[in-house]
Scaffold this motif. Sequence first.
Motif, mmCIF file in Angstrom:
data_model
loop_
_atom_site.group_PDB
_atom_site.id
_atom_site.type_symbol
_atom_site.label_atom_id
_atom_site.label_comp_id
_atom_site.label_asym_id
_atom_site.label_seq_id
_atom_site.Cartn_x
_atom_site.Cartn_y
_atom_site.Cartn_z
ATOM 1 N N THR A 187 0.791 -1.194 -0.153
ATOM 2 C CA THR A 187 -0.010 -0.007 -0.097
ATOM 3 C C THR A 187 0.992 1.138 0.163
ATOM 4 O OG1 THR A 187 -1.884 -1.109 1.204
ATOM 5 C CG2 THR A 187 -1.848 1.019 1.260
ATOM 6 N N ASN A 188 1.983 1.222 0.932
ATOM 7 C CA ASN A 188 2.775 2.518 0.861
ATOM 8 C C ASN A 188 4.123 2.334 0.102
ATOM 9 O OD1 ASN A 188 1.150 3.713 3.127
ATOM 10 N ND2 ASN A 188 2.209 2.488 4.762
ATOM 11 N N PHE A 189 4.618 1.321 -0.332
ATOM 12 C CA PHE A 189 5.562 1.250 -1.269
ATOM 13 C C PHE A 189 5.518 0.470 -2.633
ATOM 14 C CE2 PHE A 189 6.617 1.187 3.282
ATOM 15 C CZ PHE A 189 7.672 2.336 3.439
ATOM 16 N N PRO A 190 4.317 0.259 -3.248
ATOM 17 C CA PRO A 190 4.103 -0.432 -4.236
ATOM 18 C C PRO A 190 5.015 -0.159 -5.428
ATOM 19 C CG PRO A 190 2.414 1.576 -4.186
ATOM 20 C CD PRO A 190 3.037 1.567 -2.881
ATOM 21 N N HIS A 191 5.411 1.096 -5.515
ATOM 22 C CA HIS A 191 6.341 1.486 -6.550
ATOM 23 C C HIS A 191 7.746 0.910 -6.158
ATOM 24 C CE1 HIS A 191 6.863 4.202 -3.309
ATOM 25 N NE2 HIS A 191 8.015 4.619 -3.690
ATOM 26 N N LEU A 192 8.164 0.506 -5.193
ATOM 27 C CA LEU A 192 9.415 -0.005 -4.807
ATOM 28 C C LEU A 192 9.356 -1.550 -5.040
ATOM 29 C CD1 LEU A 192 10.654 1.983 -2.007
ATOM 30 C CD2 LEU A 192 11.367 2.184 -4.312
ATOM 31 N N ALA A 193 8.080 -2.207 -5.022
ATOM 32 C CA ALA A 193 7.983 -3.452 -4.701
ATOM 33 C C ALA A 193 8.545 -4.388 -5.624
ATOM 34 C CB ALA A 193 6.642 -3.744 -4.326
ATOM 35 N N LEU A 194 9.066 -5.481 -5.416
ATOM 36 C CA LEU A 194 9.639 -6.700 -6.369
ATOM 37 C C LEU A 194 8.965 -7.983 -5.650
ATOM 38 C CD1 LEU A 194 12.967 -5.325 -6.992
ATOM 39 C CD2 LEU A 194 11.414 -5.577 -8.885
ATOM 40 N N VAL A 195 8.318 -8.862 -6.564
ATOM 41 C CA VAL A 195 7.822 -9.992 -6.222
ATOM 42 C C VAL A 195 8.721 -11.188 -6.928
ATOM 43 C CG1 VAL A 195 5.662 -9.289 -5.441
ATOM 44 C CG2 VAL A 195 5.997 -10.109 -7.795
ATOM 45 N N ALA A 196 8.311 -12.339 -6.579
ATOM 46 C CA ALA A 196 9.198 -13.613 -7.226
ATOM 47 C C ALA A 196 8.075 -14.493 -7.671
ATOM 48 C CB ALA A 196 10.297 -14.139 -6.432
ATOM 49 N N SER A 218 2.599 -15.153 -7.992
ATOM 50 C CA SER A 218 3.718 -14.431 -7.089
ATOM 51 C C SER A 218 3.203 -14.785 -5.824
ATOM 52 C CB SER A 218 3.997 -13.217 -7.678
ATOM 53 O OG SER A 218 4.419 -13.080 -8.860
ATOM 54 N N GLN A 219 3.880 -15.538 -4.964
ATOM 55 C CA GLN A 219 3.640 -15.488 -3.532
ATOM 56 C C GLN A 219 4.612 -15.170 -2.430
ATOM 57 O OE1 GLN A 219 1.599 -19.118 -2.165
ATOM 58 N NE2 GLN A 219 1.162 -19.793 -4.511
ATOM 59 N N LEU A 220 5.823 -14.881 -3.108
ATOM 60 C CA LEU A 220 6.899 -14.520 -2.609
ATOM 61 C C LEU A 220 7.279 -13.023 -2.775
ATOM 62 C CD1 LEU A 220 8.991 -17.673 -2.887
ATOM 63 C CD2 LEU A 220 7.838 -17.089 -0.925
ATOM 64 N N GLY A 221 7.681 -12.251 -1.706
ATOM 65 C CA GLY A 221 7.737 -10.851 -1.815
ATOM 66 C C GLY A 221 9.428 -10.610 -1.455
ATOM 67 N N LEU A 222 10.037 -9.857 -2.343
ATOM 68 C CA LEU A 222 11.541 -9.387 -1.893
ATOM 69 C C LEU A 222 11.465 -8.081 -0.920
ATOM 70 C CD1 LEU A 222 11.467 -11.086 -4.718
ATOM 71 C CD2 LEU A 222 13.616 -9.878 -5.041
ATOM 72 N N CYS A 252 18.223 -6.424 0.243
ATOM 73 C CA CYS A 252 17.094 -5.709 -0.052
ATOM 74 C C CYS A 252 17.253 -5.375 -1.437
ATOM 75 C CB CYS A 252 17.225 -4.368 0.738
ATOM 76 S SG CYS A 252 17.388 -4.658 2.741
ATOM 77 N N PHE A 253 15.635 -5.094 -1.930
ATOM 78 C CA PHE A 253 15.330 -5.145 -3.364
ATOM 79 C C PHE A 253 14.401 -3.824 -3.446
ATOM 80 C CE2 PHE A 253 16.405 -9.291 -2.208
ATOM 81 C CZ PHE A 253 17.378 -9.821 -3.165
ATOM 82 N N ARG A 254 14.911 -2.879 -4.711
ATOM 83 C CA ARG A 254 14.020 -1.962 -4.759
ATOM 84 C C ARG A 254 13.662 -1.755 -6.216
ATOM 85 N NH1 ARG A 254 15.480 2.634 0.241
ATOM 86 N NH2 ARG A 254 15.316 1.086 1.978
ATOM 87 N N ASN A 255 12.621 -1.604 -6.612
ATOM 88 C CA ASN A 255 12.229 -1.130 -8.076
ATOM 89 C C ASN A 255 12.340 0.305 -8.243
ATOM 90 O OD1 ASN A 255 11.299 -1.448 -10.747
ATOM 91 N ND2 ASN A 255 9.128 -1.192 -10.225
ATOM 92 N N GLU A 256 13.444 0.982 -8.624
ATOM 93 C CA GLU A 256 13.683 2.486 -8.709
ATOM 94 C C GLU A 256 13.521 2.706 -10.062
ATOM 95 O OE1 GLU A 256 14.233 4.060 -6.001
ATOM 96 O OE2 GLU A 256 15.719 3.037 -4.601
ATOM 97 N N GLU A 257 13.089 4.159 -10.243
ATOM 98 C CA GLU A 257 13.104 4.554 -11.409
ATOM 99 C C GLU A 257 14.222 4.685 -12.091
ATOM 100 O OE1 GLU A 257 10.608 8.291 -11.706
ATOM 101 O OE2 GLU A 257 8.920 7.517 -10.478
ATOM 102 N N SER A 258 15.236 5.012 -11.404
ATOM 103 C CA SER A 258 16.534 4.911 -12.044
ATOM 104 C C SER A 258 17.731 4.442 -11.072
ATOM 105 C CB SER A 258 16.980 6.498 -12.278
ATOM 106 O OG SER A 258 17.046 7.172 -11.229
#
Length: 282
Positions: A62-71, A96-100, A129-135
């Motif tokens: 909810t708060n960090f959807p833009h950063l989320a990565l799942v496996a 995808s049942q696993l979150g990074l 840790c894993f973050r889906n950044e814009e750059s």
Amino acid sequence: MTDARAALDLSQALVILDPDRTDLLRELDRTFAGWGTSAGAREILPPPLYPVSDLEKFDVYTNFPHLALVAAPLDVDSGAAKPADGRFAPSDLRESQLGLPHATCYGAYLYYEKSRVTDETLVTLVNRCFRNEESYGGLRRLLSFQMREIVALGSYEHTQQVLSAFTERITAFAEELNLGLEKAVASDPFFENDGARALMARLSPVKFEFQAADGLAISSVNTHRNFFGERCDIRLASGDGYAYTSCVAFGLERWLSVLLDLHAGDARQALESVRAAARQVA
């Protein structure tokens, strides 16, 4: 935004460290972990990923959807089960049942879930840790990086004392290294969905970052009040109240980046400076 992220140059998002830089990063981690154990922390070892249902407890999606990565596993029965142009299609994957995780401290709260803790509980842990950044920008901002944390659980007074002590230690360490770090107020999205907590966060900041001269945050100190205590049903051994928590975080590759900049890319020279500074701040 989705197309732009899909087209990112992953060579800037994922880095293999050479031996000298690896030595420097390991020395930094030993230093920060040693601060934790000298303060009474026990070390725990978290997994690199969690069930999505566990991370969902913390409002991560909810708060960090833009950063989320799942496996997700490959669907070998109905999917192609082989990549095309360096990627798998959604139809090739199962659910995808696993979150990074994008922060290390989640492992501490899940470890103590449905338990009682003393008023002065302290643990330390390090994780990927894993973050889906814009750059991305090499060591400064990576898709996958390592974060060492020292996590306090128990009474509110204990959580604040730990933050105060480590704030002094980070400041002293940075001065010994000749790093001009600035302590700056930062936002904490954990409280955005709760009106009462959000109001308290505005009245009393809950997150501070230690930023290098160019604004890069390399450490932070964070107050969560009883957010994680409630979400994981962690209670105080001294009563029925929920445990308060706080954490001190060190982005290891970011520390590596600013030290390499300071020493003109000489990792061995930076390593000696870290060892000397650590002796002074031990």
